[in-house]
Design a protein around this motif. Structure first.
Motif, PDB file in Angstrom:
ATOM      1  N   GLU A  61       0.857  -1.197   0.000  1.00 39.67           N
ATOM      2  CA  GLU A  61       0.000   0.000   0.000  1.00 39.67           C
ATOM      3  C   GLU A  61       0.888   1.241   0.000  1.00 39.67           C
ATOM      4  O   GLU A  61       1.756   1.380   0.848  1.00 39.67           O
ATOM      5  N   ASP A  63      -9.763   4.483  -0.504  1.00 40.88           N
ATOM      6  CA  ASP A  63     -10.657   5.639  -0.516  1.00 40.88           C
ATOM      7  C   ASP A  63     -11.787   5.481   0.483  1.00 40.88           C
ATOM      8  O   ASP A  63     -12.191   6.438   1.141  1.00 40.88           O
ATOM      9  N   LYS A  87     -20.502   9.691   4.430  1.00 42.54           N
ATOM     10  CA  LYS A  87     -21.775   9.303   5.055  1.00 42.54           C
ATOM     11  C   LYS A  87     -21.884   9.862   6.479  1.00 42.54           C
ATOM     12  O   LYS A  87     -22.976  10.186   6.954  1.00 42.54           O
TER      13      LYS A  87
HETATM   14  C1  FAD Z   1     -16.466  10.702  -1.733  1.00 43.02           C
HETATM   15  C2  FAD Z   1     -16.702   9.241  -2.067  1.00 43.02           C
HETATM   16  C3  FAD Z   1     -17.779   8.587  -1.510  1.00 43.02           C
HETATM   17  C4  FAD Z   1     -18.009   7.246  -1.800  1.00 43.02           C
HETATM   18  N1  FAD Z   1     -19.084   6.641  -1.250  1.00 43.02           N
HETATM   19  C5  FAD Z   1     -19.342   5.349  -1.534  1.00 43.02           C
HETATM   20  C6  FAD Z   1     -20.457   4.701  -0.957  1.00 43.02           C
HETATM   21  O1  FAD Z   1     -21.222   5.293  -0.217  1.00 43.02           O
HETATM   22  N2  FAD Z   1     -20.651   3.386  -1.243  1.00 43.02           N
HETATM   23  C7  FAD Z   1     -19.797   2.692  -2.084  1.00 43.02           C
HETATM   24  O2  FAD Z   1     -20.025   1.496  -2.304  1.00 43.02           O
HETATM   25  N3  FAD Z   1     -18.731   3.299  -2.639  1.00 43.02           N
HETATM   26  C8  FAD Z   1     -18.484   4.595  -2.388  1.00 43.02           C
HETATM   27  N4  FAD Z   1     -17.388   5.205  -2.936  1.00 43.02           N
HETATM   28  C9  FAD Z   1     -16.513   4.426  -3.827  1.00 43.02           C
HETATM   29  C10 FAD Z   1     -15.534   3.550  -3.032  1.00 43.02           C
HETATM   30  O3  FAD Z   1     -14.801   4.340  -2.125  1.00 43.02           O
HETATM   31  C11 FAD Z   1     -14.586   2.854  -3.991  1.00 43.02           C
HETATM   32  O4  FAD Z   1     -15.336   2.195  -4.983  1.00 43.02           O
HETATM   33  C12 FAD Z   1     -13.720   1.839  -3.278  1.00 43.02           C
HETATM   34  O5  FAD Z   1     -12.894   2.466  -2.326  1.00 43.02           O
HETATM   35  C13 FAD Z   1     -12.831   1.101  -4.309  1.00 43.02           C
HETATM   36  O6  FAD Z   1     -12.003   0.205  -3.644  1.00 43.02           O
HETATM   37  P1  FAD Z   1     -10.624  -0.269  -4.329  1.00 43.02           P
HETATM   38  O7  FAD Z   1      -9.988  -1.188  -3.348  1.00 43.02           O
HETATM   39  O8  FAD Z   1     -10.872  -0.744  -5.683  1.00 43.02           O
HETATM   40  O9  FAD Z   1      -9.765   1.056  -4.505  1.00 43.02           O
HETATM   41  P2  FAD Z   1      -9.279   2.182  -3.481  1.00 43.02           P
HETATM   42  O10 FAD Z   1     -10.183   2.323  -2.331  1.00 43.02           O
HETATM   43  O11 FAD Z   1      -9.027   3.383  -4.321  1.00 43.02           O
HETATM   44  O12 FAD Z   1      -7.901   1.621  -2.933  1.00 43.02           O
HETATM   45  C14 FAD Z   1      -6.794   1.438  -3.784  1.00 43.02           C
HETATM   46  C15 FAD Z   1      -5.520   1.542  -2.964  1.00 43.02           C
HETATM   47  O13 FAD Z   1      -4.403   1.236  -3.811  1.00 43.02           O
HETATM   48  C16 FAD Z   1      -3.316   2.072  -3.446  1.00 43.02           C
HETATM   49  N5  FAD Z   1      -2.361   2.130  -4.573  1.00 43.02           N
HETATM   50  C17 FAD Z   1      -2.558   2.727  -5.776  1.00 43.02           C
HETATM   51  N6  FAD Z   1      -1.449   2.551  -6.547  1.00 43.02           N
HETATM   52  C18 FAD Z   1      -0.560   1.856  -5.814  1.00 43.02           C
HETATM   53  C19 FAD Z   1       0.763   1.370  -6.049  1.00 43.02           C
HETATM   54  N7  FAD Z   1       1.398   1.560  -7.208  1.00 43.02           N
HETATM   55  N8  FAD Z   1       1.386   0.696  -5.062  1.00 43.02           N
HETATM   56  C20 FAD Z   1       0.764   0.480  -3.871  1.00 43.02           C
HETATM   57  N9  FAD Z   1      -0.483   0.921  -3.590  1.00 43.02           N
HETATM   58  C21 FAD Z   1      -1.133   1.585  -4.556  1.00 43.02           C
HETATM   59  C22 FAD Z   1      -3.995   3.394  -3.140  1.00 43.02           C
HETATM   60  O14 FAD Z   1      -3.185   4.199  -2.317  1.00 43.02           O
HETATM   61  C23 FAD Z   1      -5.274   2.941  -2.425  1.00 43.02           C
HETATM   62  O15 FAD Z   1      -5.111   2.878  -1.027  1.00 43.02           O
HETATM   63  C24 FAD Z   1     -17.125   6.542  -2.661  1.00 43.02           C
HETATM   64  C25 FAD Z   1     -16.021   7.196  -3.221  1.00 43.02           C
HETATM   65  C26 FAD Z   1     -15.808   8.535  -2.938  1.00 43.02           C
HETATM   66  C27 FAD Z   1     -14.623   9.206  -3.555  1.00 43.02           C
END
Ligand code: FAD
Length: 511
Positions: A66, A73, A83
């Motif tokens: 990470e 996010d 929320k």
């Molecule tokens: C304001 C807001 C409100 C939201 N509300 C909702 C909601 O109410 N309900 C819902 O279902 N979804 C909601 N979402 C969407 C939800 O947050 C995302 O869909 C979810 O976090 C995606 O998860 P993920 O693991 O795919 O990616 P992310 O949560 O983006 O996590 C990816 C991680 O990878 C890391 N990373 C990136 N590149 C590298 C690298 N090269 N090396 C190491 N680490 C790396 C990043 O730092 C990050 O920590 C919301 C989003 C936002 C912005």
């Protein structure tokens, strides 16, 4: 703009410190990699964390990398803080509306925005405990804090260390897609990555973008008493949703006092006397708004750029993300992807579901006995947490028509539901689409205060192939707003034609 690696503003309170200690502990020392890992996960958001949990439960040797904040996010700058703030902002709206409920709030309602932010930080710190580096490490996962870069087909590097893997999962998520408006960068603006660092309420806010993020936060800011304008370059908010749902949201925004500018593009920003002046164009009409803060919510971009994916033979597109097949396998058969980095539906629950599929498929012929699973079999609900909430699952009518599927729709307005009337929450409807001449549910849209809770019943019905005929037999506790679903099922039953001897003559078939 790349994702930031650490939060900018640090109010410095105990909650902020606890949060950081959980998601990016100071003094953390990465382990020394020994041998090859069964699974290396890049990204510690919901997708990465769920994948780590599933893989360790299978007894696999797992590493997770990470680069910023564990939890991604969702817990840090997305679902959880948004929320939490929305809840407080709703309380303010209810206090202003106290008379409607036969209550009185003495004197003026002063808004304590810093206290609302403090509550948000407290709750975020608490929820982040479940996503902490210490907790993850205690489950046997080798946790590396740093940025990962692929160095070959089966290896990557992080902070000078090389990790070799049998399988890898790319779960690097997404970041805000910042609009290229002249002067915006110079004037400064907010995105989800820094808006939750605010300690003072901006007096006037312009929200650019009428998608879920823009709509949720515009309403929250307005209810905190910021003078709020929302500019959306399309004729309605939430362009994916059915028009009557989006219209109800426009009406709700107008009631809240949000200045709604539809068909309006922000074209230029400049700073004068400490104010941000934003030029807006609606058709041929040009106007300027003066604000203290600009929040952009104009879409998301997948985090693919800094991974050296070409070295691993993984195809990607900078707009749509890592290219995967229905099994979530990339163009490198050892490497899978999950979550925002490869999915159209960017939600925490789809990140979770896709991570389970990816880990399952990555080890399907080894540790797991069953066949591979497909992404396309998922039934995905979603919800925009405005007031009223707008939730959807399955097909929209237009999608059914595009696929030549005949549709019949049953709609119950919330003003026909006793509990919604009692709660003063009558704005909205439950709309269920079935395949014509059957009771098989194809999709549903719910606009209601608790639409996000109610949509789960319809999702269950679709997944378990429970038709409206069965839902009509399910006793719903009275009075609940979910009774609207039962009423829609009753409307389906009533729609069946009966002949004189009391036998159905309609050709409706069960699901
Ligand atoms: C304001 C807001 C409100 C939201 N509300 C909702 C909601 O109410 N309900 C819902 O279902 N979804 C909601 N979402 C969407 C939800 O947050 C995302 O869909 C979810 O976090 C995606 O998860 P993920 O693991 O795919 O990616 P992310 O949560 O983006 O996590 C990816 C991680 O990878 C890391 N990373 C990136 N590149 C590298 C690298 N090269 N090396 C190491 N680490 C790396 C990043 O730092 C990050 O920590 C919301 C989003 C936002 C912005």
């Amino acid at each position: 703009m790349q994702s930031r690696s650490k939060p900018d503003a640090t109010p410095g309170d105990a909650y902020q410190r606890e949060w950081m200690q959980n998601v990016r502990p100071s003094g953390w020392r990465n382990p020394t990699p020994v041998g090859r890992h069964d699974l290396v996960i890049v990204g510690g958001g919901p997708a990465g964390l769920v994948a780590a949990g599933v893989a360790t439960s299978l007894g696999l040797k797992v590493a997770l990398v990470e680069r910023a904040l564990l939890g991604g996010d969702c817990v840090n700058v997305g679902c959880v803080p948004s929320k939490t703030l929305i809840r407080t902002s709703r309380l303010y709206a209810e206090m202003r509306n106290a008379q409607h409920y036969g209550a009185q709030v003495p004197g003026d309602i002063g808004v304590a925005f810093p206290t609302a932010m403090l509550r948000m930080r407290r709750i975020r710190a608490r929820i982040s405990r479940a996503d902490s580096v210490q907790q993850l490490s205690a489950t046997g996962v080798d946790v590396f804090l740093g940025e990962a870069h692929f160095t070959g087909n089966d290896s990557l590097s992080v902070d000078g260390a090389t990790l070799r893997f049998k399988r890898a999962l790319i779960a690097t998520g997404s970041r805000p897609d910042t609009p290229s408006i002249p002067g915006l960068a110079e004037a400064g603006f907010l995105t989800n990555e820094n808006v939750f660092d605010l300690t003072e309420l901006p007096r006037r806010v312009l929200v650019i973008g009428g998608g879920p993020l823009g709509c949720e936060l515009a309403q929250a800011f307005c209810r905190f008493s910021a003078q709020t304008t929302i500019a959306q370059d399309l004729p309605l908010f939430l362009p994916k949703e059915e028009r009557d749902a989006a219209q109800l949201l426009s009406d709700a925004f107008a009631r809240d006092g949000i200045e709604v500018r539809l068909n309006t593009a922000a074209v230029q920003v400049r700073v004068e006397g400490g104010k941000k002046l934003v030029d807006l164009v609606s058709d041929d009409y040009r106007s300027t708004v003066a604000v203290d803060a600009i929040l952009t919510g104009t879409g998301r971009l997948p985090n693919v750029e800094r991974l050296d994916l070409a070295k691993a033979g993984v195809d990607f597109d900078t707009l749509t993300g890592v290219r995967v097949d229905d099994y979530l396998q990339t163009t490198n058969p050892r490497i899978y992807a999950a979550g925002d980095v490869c999915l159209e539906h960017k939600f925490t629950h789809t990140a979770d579901a896709s991570a389970r599929i990816a880990v399952h498929n990555a080890f399907a012929s080894g540790a797991l006995p069953f066949g591979r699973r497909r992404l396309s079999t998922l039934t995905i609900p979603w919800c925009t947490y405005t007031d009223p909430e707008i939730a959807h699952v399955g097909l929209y009518v237009r999608e059914a028509r595009d696929q030549d599927i005949p549709v019949r729709t049953f709609t119950i307005p919330m003003h026909d539901v006793a509990r919604a009337i009692a709660d003063g929450e009558e704005s909205g409807f439950v709309k269920i689409h079935v395949r014509e001449r059957t009771d098989r549910i194809l999709g549903a849209t719910i606009v209601a205060r608790h639409a996000g809770e109610m949509i789960n019943e319809i999702t269950l019905a679709i997944v378990a192939r429970i038709g409206l005929r069965t839902l009509a037999r399910v006793i719903h506790a009275y009075p609940t707003q979910a009774e609207a679903i039962k009423k829609a099922a009753d409307a389906y039953i009533a729609s069946l034609r009966w002949n004189a001897r009391g036998k159905r003559t309609g050709r409706a078939k069960p699901a």
